[in-house]
Design a protein around this motif. Structure first.
Motif, PDB file in Angstrom:
ATOM      1  N   ASP A 342       0.854  -1.181   0.000  1.00  0.00           N
ATOM      2  CA  ASP A 342       0.000   0.000   0.000  1.00  0.00           C
ATOM      3  C   ASP A 342       0.889   1.230   0.000  1.00  0.00           C
ATOM      4  OD1 ASP A 342      -2.812  -0.646  -0.007  1.00  0.00           O
ATOM      5  OD2 ASP A 342      -2.478  -1.623   1.928  1.00  0.00           O
ATOM      6  N   ILE A 343       0.513   2.226  -0.798  1.00  0.00           N
ATOM      7  CA  ILE A 343       1.255   3.490  -0.857  1.00  0.00           C
ATOM      8  C   ILE A 343       0.403   4.534  -0.135  1.00  0.00           C
ATOM      9  CG2 ILE A 343       2.446   5.123  -2.352  1.00  0.00           C
ATOM     10  CD1 ILE A 343       3.397   2.207  -2.647  1.00  0.00           C
ATOM     11  N   PRO A 344       0.677   4.798   1.145  1.00  0.00           N
ATOM     12  CA  PRO A 344      -0.168   5.721   1.913  1.00  0.00           C
ATOM     13  C   PRO A 344      -0.017   7.164   1.437  1.00  0.00           C
ATOM     14  CG  PRO A 344       1.189   4.319   3.344  1.00  0.00           C
ATOM     15  CD  PRO A 344       1.740   4.213   1.960  1.00  0.00           C
ATOM     16  N   VAL A 345      -1.065   7.942   1.618  1.00  0.00           N
ATOM     17  CA  VAL A 345      -0.983   9.371   1.301  1.00  0.00           C
ATOM     18  C   VAL A 345      -0.042  10.039   2.296  1.00  0.00           C
ATOM     19  CG1 VAL A 345      -3.300   9.408   0.324  1.00  0.00           C
ATOM     20  CG2 VAL A 345      -3.011   9.895   2.744  1.00  0.00           C
ATOM     21  N   GLY A 346       0.552  11.160   1.855  1.00  0.00           N
ATOM     22  CA  GLY A 346       1.450  11.905   2.735  1.00  0.00           C
ATOM     23  C   GLY A 346       2.857  11.344   2.801  1.00  0.00           C
ATOM     24  N   TYR A 347       3.157  10.291   2.062  1.00  0.00           N
ATOM     25  CA  TYR A 347       4.499   9.718   2.001  1.00  0.00           C
ATOM     26  C   TYR A 347       5.026   9.844   0.571  1.00  0.00           C
ATOM     27  CZ  TYR A 347       4.136   7.378   6.554  1.00  0.00           C
ATOM     28  OH  TYR A 347       4.033   7.106   7.891  1.00  0.00           O
ATOM     29  N   THR A 348       6.143  10.533   0.407  1.00  0.00           N
ATOM     30  CA  THR A 348       6.764  10.517  -0.914  1.00  0.00           C
ATOM     31  C   THR A 348       7.382   9.136  -1.109  1.00  0.00           C
ATOM     32  OG1 THR A 348       8.260  11.652  -2.433  1.00  0.00           O
ATOM     33  CG2 THR A 348       9.005  11.438  -0.145  1.00  0.00           C
ATOM     34  N   HIS A 349       7.380   8.644  -2.331  1.00  0.00           N
ATOM     35  CA  HIS A 349       7.783   7.257  -2.564  1.00  0.00           C
ATOM     36  C   HIS A 349       8.415   7.115  -3.949  1.00  0.00           C
ATOM     37  CE1 HIS A 349       3.602   7.913  -3.828  1.00  0.00           C
ATOM     38  NE2 HIS A 349       3.902   7.146  -4.879  1.00  0.00           N
ATOM     39  N   ASN A 350       9.237   6.094  -4.078  1.00  0.00           N
ATOM     40  CA  ASN A 350       9.790   5.746  -5.386  1.00  0.00           C
ATOM     41  C   ASN A 350       9.957   4.239  -5.473  1.00  0.00           C
ATOM     42  OD1 ASN A 350      12.261   4.989  -4.168  1.00  0.00           O
ATOM     43  ND2 ASN A 350      13.171   7.021  -4.478  1.00  0.00           N
ATOM     44  N   ILE A 351      10.246   3.776  -6.678  1.00  0.00           N
ATOM     45  CA  ILE A 351      10.475   2.351  -6.902  1.00  0.00           C
ATOM     46  C   ILE A 351      11.708   2.212  -7.793  1.00  0.00           C
ATOM     47  CG2 ILE A 351       8.768   2.363  -8.785  1.00  0.00           C
ATOM     48  CD1 ILE A 351       8.243  -0.612  -8.101  1.00  0.00           C
ATOM     49  N   GLU A 352      12.659   1.397  -7.355  1.00  0.00           N
ATOM     50  CA  GLU A 352      13.934   1.237  -8.075  1.00  0.00           C
ATOM     51  C   GLU A 352      14.100  -0.217  -8.509  1.00  0.00           C
ATOM     52  OE1 GLU A 352      18.802   1.577  -7.430  1.00  0.00           O
ATOM     53  OE2 GLU A 352      17.410   2.095  -5.784  1.00  0.00           O
ATOM     54  N   ASN A 353      14.511  -0.402  -9.759  1.00  0.00           N
ATOM     55  CA  ASN A 353      14.833  -1.734 -10.266  1.00  0.00           C
ATOM     56  C   ASN A 353      16.255  -2.055  -9.850  1.00  0.00           C
ATOM     57  OD1 ASN A 353      15.437  -4.063 -11.686  1.00  0.00           O
ATOM     58  ND2 ASN A 353      14.589  -3.337 -13.634  1.00  0.00           N
ATOM     59  N   MET A 354      16.430  -3.043  -8.972  1.00  0.00           N
ATOM     60  CA  MET A 354      17.744  -3.421  -8.479  1.00  0.00           C
ATOM     61  C   MET A 354      18.246  -4.707  -9.130  1.00  0.00           C
ATOM     62  SD  MET A 354      17.034  -2.590  -4.444  1.00  0.00           S
ATOM     63  CE  MET A 354      18.710  -2.985  -3.952  1.00  0.00           C
ATOM     64  N   GLY A 355      17.562  -5.167 -10.154  1.00  0.00           N
ATOM     65  CA  GLY A 355      17.953  -6.412 -10.800  1.00  0.00           C
ATOM     66  C   GLY A 355      18.650  -6.191 -12.123  1.00  0.00           C
ATOM     67  N   ASP A 356      18.874  -7.304 -12.845  1.00  0.00           N
ATOM     68  CA  ASP A 356      19.551  -7.258 -14.140  1.00  0.00           C
ATOM     69  C   ASP A 356      18.572  -7.333 -15.311  1.00  0.00           C
ATOM     70  OD1 ASP A 356      22.046  -7.248 -12.815  1.00  0.00           O
ATOM     71  OD2 ASP A 356      22.002  -9.458 -12.668  1.00  0.00           O
ATOM     72  N   THR A 357      17.293  -7.483 -15.006  1.00  0.00           N
ATOM     73  CA  THR A 357      16.273  -7.580 -16.053  1.00  0.00           C
ATOM     74  C   THR A 357      15.185  -6.548 -15.791  1.00  0.00           C
ATOM     75  OG1 THR A 357      15.011  -9.230 -14.800  1.00  0.00           O
ATOM     76  CG2 THR A 357      16.687 -10.066 -16.332  1.00  0.00           C
ATOM     77  N   ASP A 358      14.293  -6.403 -16.750  1.00  0.00           N
ATOM     78  CA  ASP A 358      13.174  -5.485 -16.562  1.00  0.00           C
ATOM     79  C   ASP A 358      12.361  -5.890 -15.333  1.00  0.00           C
ATOM     80  OD1 ASP A 358      13.965  -4.197 -18.838  1.00  0.00           O
ATOM     81  OD2 ASP A 358      12.255  -4.819 -20.067  1.00  0.00           O
ATOM     82  N   MET A 359      11.907  -4.896 -14.599  1.00  0.00           N
ATOM     83  CA  MET A 359      11.015  -5.153 -13.466  1.00  0.00           C
ATOM     84  C   MET A 359       9.608  -4.717 -13.863  1.00  0.00           C
ATOM     85  SD  MET A 359      11.267  -3.867  -9.504  1.00  0.00           S
ATOM     86  CE  MET A 359      11.107  -2.128  -9.912  1.00  0.00           C
ATOM     87  N   VAL A 360       8.641  -5.626 -13.689  1.00  0.00           N
ATOM     88  CA  VAL A 360       7.253  -5.363 -14.073  1.00  0.00           C
ATOM     89  C   VAL A 360       6.412  -5.207 -12.812  1.00  0.00           C
ATOM     90  CG1 VAL A 360       5.253  -6.196 -15.359  1.00  0.00           C
ATOM     91  CG2 VAL A 360       7.570  -6.722 -16.177  1.00  0.00           C
ATOM     92  N   THR A 361       5.699  -4.081 -12.724  1.00  0.00           N
ATOM     93  CA  THR A 361       4.873  -3.792 -11.553  1.00  0.00           C
ATOM     94  C   THR A 361       3.443  -3.496 -11.981  1.00  0.00           C
ATOM     95  OG1 THR A 361       6.808  -2.762 -10.507  1.00  0.00           O
ATOM     96  CG2 THR A 361       4.664  -2.351  -9.490  1.00  0.00           C
TER      97      THR A 361
END
Length: 381
Positions: A342-361
């Protein structure tokens, strides 16, 4: 239990046969009805001599055969009355007083050749019951709709679904005409219940428990919106029972080479972002693809809230509360272990791909994106 079904290749017949085989094969369990049933199908191409055998053996008769668009009007009485008479004569020949259900129509109340033939069939059955003591079930069906119904024949819904799905014109003489509809699954449920003596009896006739009333113009508008949903990505309001049934019916008429449709991929060197589904009350679903080493996001929302589900690749989702100094919170995510964040309101957030292949979300957000009120504010985590 041996069940005779006349008109087994017709619209209602095919659906009933399919469900009875589901029960017979143990795919569906029905209260009071065992899988030890035998289905005796009789259609136009069945050896006529089998009808005598079937009428001797049957423990229940679903008489669904009939005509409604013959070449000659005389065929109405020959088929709808004459064939019914033949079945009843064969049952009497073998002293078989099993229950008999007949598929009639609300038009039996009307003074037209089709209605008269249906009423004559009903009267035959009523007299047969008085004479033999056999239980008879007369269903005066309104407009039945659903999968496998023949378009451009006797169902406006089938015609509209087929023609709109195939890009063909439709004709509506009066959009304010109100139709009473019953959905094929509700019809089949009622007929299966009849096998265990659970019918919706109302006076001399039986009815499908669930009926829907709707204007012709509203049906057309709904079906046209189903077609447009492929470009708008707007899912119909499936909490409304008739809309849900009409949408399922419409999909069954799609051309077989048009089951798929393309989506707009917003792609750049970081990956891509593609909107998948939208709903006015349930938000929207999108697919985000991130290249290795790429970080996306770094923003927060007042009211907009999201759910992230990484289904392929691995990475990290980070949060920081924006209203006061706080530490960064980190969650490691992977397609090898599906879990929703869950991405709560009031929180800045990001998502980083830390692998060697495409990350699908898979990303869900509680509201459709509004460029006039995006409720999205840049703030690096």
């Amino acid at each position: 239990m041996k069940i005779l079904i006349t008109g087994s290749k017709g619209f209602i017949g095919k659906n009933l046969v399919a469900e009875l085989y589901n029960i017979k094969e143990g795919k569906v369990k029905h209260k009071g009805l065992l899988s030890a049933i035998s289905i005796l199908e009789f259609g136009r191409n069945t050896d006529p001599e089998l009808l005598d055998v079937y009428c001797k053996e049957a423990d229940f008769v679903f008489h669904l055969a009939g005509v409604n668009r013959p070449k000659e009007q005389s065929e109405f009485m020959e088929e709808n009355y004459g064939f019914t008479s033949k079945i009843l004569s064969l049952l009497k020949k073998h002293n078989n007083t099993c229950p008999v259900m007949i598929s009639s129509s609300i038009q039996a109340e009307l003074d037209n050749p089709y209605g008269k033939s249906k009423k004559a069939g009903e009267d035959l059955l009523i007299n047969y019951s008085k004479e033999t003591g056999a239980k008879v079930l007369i269903y005066r069906f309104p407009n039945v709709f659903g999968k496998w119904c023949k378009p451009n024949y006797n169902s406006a819904v089938a015609t509209f679904c087929h023609n709109i799905a195939h890009g063909l014109p439709i004709q509506v003489n009066d959009s304010n005409v109100v139709l009473t509809l019953v959905y094929i699954d509700d019809v089949i449920q009622e007929l299966v219940n009849a096998l265990v003596d659970e019918t919706n009896q109302q006076g001399s006739y039986c009815k499908v428990a669930v009926e829907h009333s709707i204007k012709l113009g509203e049906i057309v508008a709904l079906i046209e919106s189903f077609k447009e949903s492929r470009s708008s990505l707007q899912v119909p309001n499936l909490s409304e029972a008739l809309t849900k049934k009409l949408y399922s019916t419409y999909l069954s008429y799609l051309p077989e080479d048009q089951f798929s449709y393309p989506l707009k991929m917003n792609a750049d060197d970081r990956g891509s972002f593609t909107e998948f589904l939208k709903s006015s009350d349930r938000g929207q679903v999108s697919i985000n693809i991130s290249k290795p080493g790429i970080t996306k996001g770094n923003h927060w929302h007042h009211t907009k809230n999201e759910k992230f589900l990484v289904v392929s690749g691995k990475g990290a989702i980070r949060f920081r509360r924006v209203d006061e100094p706080s530490e960064v919170i980190e969650y490691i995510v992977s397609g090898e272990k599906l879990e929703v964040l869950d991405i709560p309101v009031g929180y800045t957030h990001n998502i980083e791909n830390m692998g060697d292949t495409d990350m699908v979300t898979v990303m869900w957000v509680n509201e459709i994106f509004d460029p006039e009120r995006p409720d999205t504010y840049f703030d690096k985590v």
